[in-house]
Design a protein around this motif. Structure first.
Motif, mmCIF file in Angstrom:
data_model
loop_
_atom_site.group_PDB
_atom_site.id
_atom_site.type_symbol
_atom_site.label_atom_id
_atom_site.label_comp_id
_atom_site.label_asym_id
_atom_site.label_seq_id
_atom_site.Cartn_x
_atom_site.Cartn_y
_atom_site.Cartn_z
ATOM 1 N N CYS A 233 27.656 -85.794 48.896
ATOM 2 C CA CYS A 233 26.196 -85.693 48.886
ATOM 3 C C CYS A 233 25.647 -86.238 47.562
ATOM 4 O O CYS A 233 24.703 -87.029 47.548
ATOM 5 N N ILE B 253 22.906 -87.421 53.523
ATOM 6 C CA ILE B 253 22.740 -86.385 52.498
ATOM 7 C C ILE B 253 22.556 -85.016 53.145
ATOM 8 O O ILE B 253 23.211 -84.038 52.761
ATOM 9 N N VAL B 254 21.710 -84.932 54.136
ATOM 10 C CA VAL B 254 21.470 -83.646 54.807
ATOM 11 C C VAL B 254 22.740 -83.169 55.515
ATOM 12 O O VAL B 254 23.093 -81.989 55.459
ATOM 13 N N ALA C 73 17.258 -96.117 54.544
ATOM 14 C CA ALA C 73 16.655 -94.840 54.160
ATOM 15 C C ALA C 73 16.967 -93.750 55.185
ATOM 16 O O ALA C 73 17.295 -92.613 54.825
ATOM 17 N N LEU C 74 16.890 -94.105 56.454
ATOM 18 C CA LEU C 74 17.173 -93.136 57.516
ATOM 19 C C LEU C 74 18.638 -92.704 57.494
ATOM 20 O O LEU C 74 18.947 -91.509 57.563
ATOM 21 N N GLY D 268 20.730 -92.934 54.925
ATOM 22 C CA GLY D 268 20.981 -92.219 53.672
ATOM 23 C C GLY D 268 20.488 -90.783 53.720
ATOM 24 O O GLY D 268 21.195 -89.857 53.303
ATOM 25 N N ALA D 269 19.297 -90.580 54.244
ATOM 26 C CA ALA D 269 18.758 -89.220 54.344
ATOM 27 C C ALA D 269 19.594 -88.372 55.295
ATOM 28 O O ALA D 269 19.894 -87.208 55.008
ATOM 29 N N VAL E 228 23.323 -89.700 46.740
ATOM 30 C CA VAL E 228 22.086 -89.703 45.946
ATOM 31 C C VAL E 228 22.202 -90.690 44.788
ATOM 32 O O VAL E 228 21.302 -91.508 44.551
#
Length: 111
Positions: A96, A24-25, A17-18, A20-21, A100
């Motif tokens: 990006c 994306i950012v 999760a870390l 992936g986030a 997602v």
């Protein structure tokens, strides 16, 4: 009745999760930066909201668009470099979106 926690699985999900986030950012921010660098600064027209947000006027929007056009003309980049920056921006936005969609597929199809 005892509850056990699989800490290895917990940390794997946390790390995924870390990462992936952050991906994306990072891709989105880099895509916006390249988009501006290519001379195509995104100018968003004002929206109407009720009592919650102060909206810019048409005059301010025109001034922002004029400043963006002026900045694009003053760019030291050649046309080839601007095109390369635009392609890079689109690639970043696609990456990006792929991150997602990949995350959603992991949730839906994964175990």
């Amino acid at each position: 009745m005892s509850v056990t926690i699989d800490w290895l699985a917990f940390f794997q999900v946390f790390a995924a999760a870390l990462i992936g986030a952050a991906a994306i950012v990072t891709f989105y921010a880099l895509g916006l930066r390249l988009l501006v660098r290519s001379g195509r600064a995104p100018v968003v027209s004002p929206a109407e909201f009720t009592d919650a947000i102060t909206v810019i006027s048409e005059k301010e929007l025109k001034r922002a668009a004029k400043q963006a056009a002026k900045a694009a003309k003053k760019s030291p980049l050649t046309e080839g470099q601007k095109t390369l920056a635009l392609v890079g921006a689109y690639v970043c936005f696609v990456l990006c979106g792929a991150a997602v969609i990949g995350g959603i597929l992991l949730l839906v199809l994964g175990h």
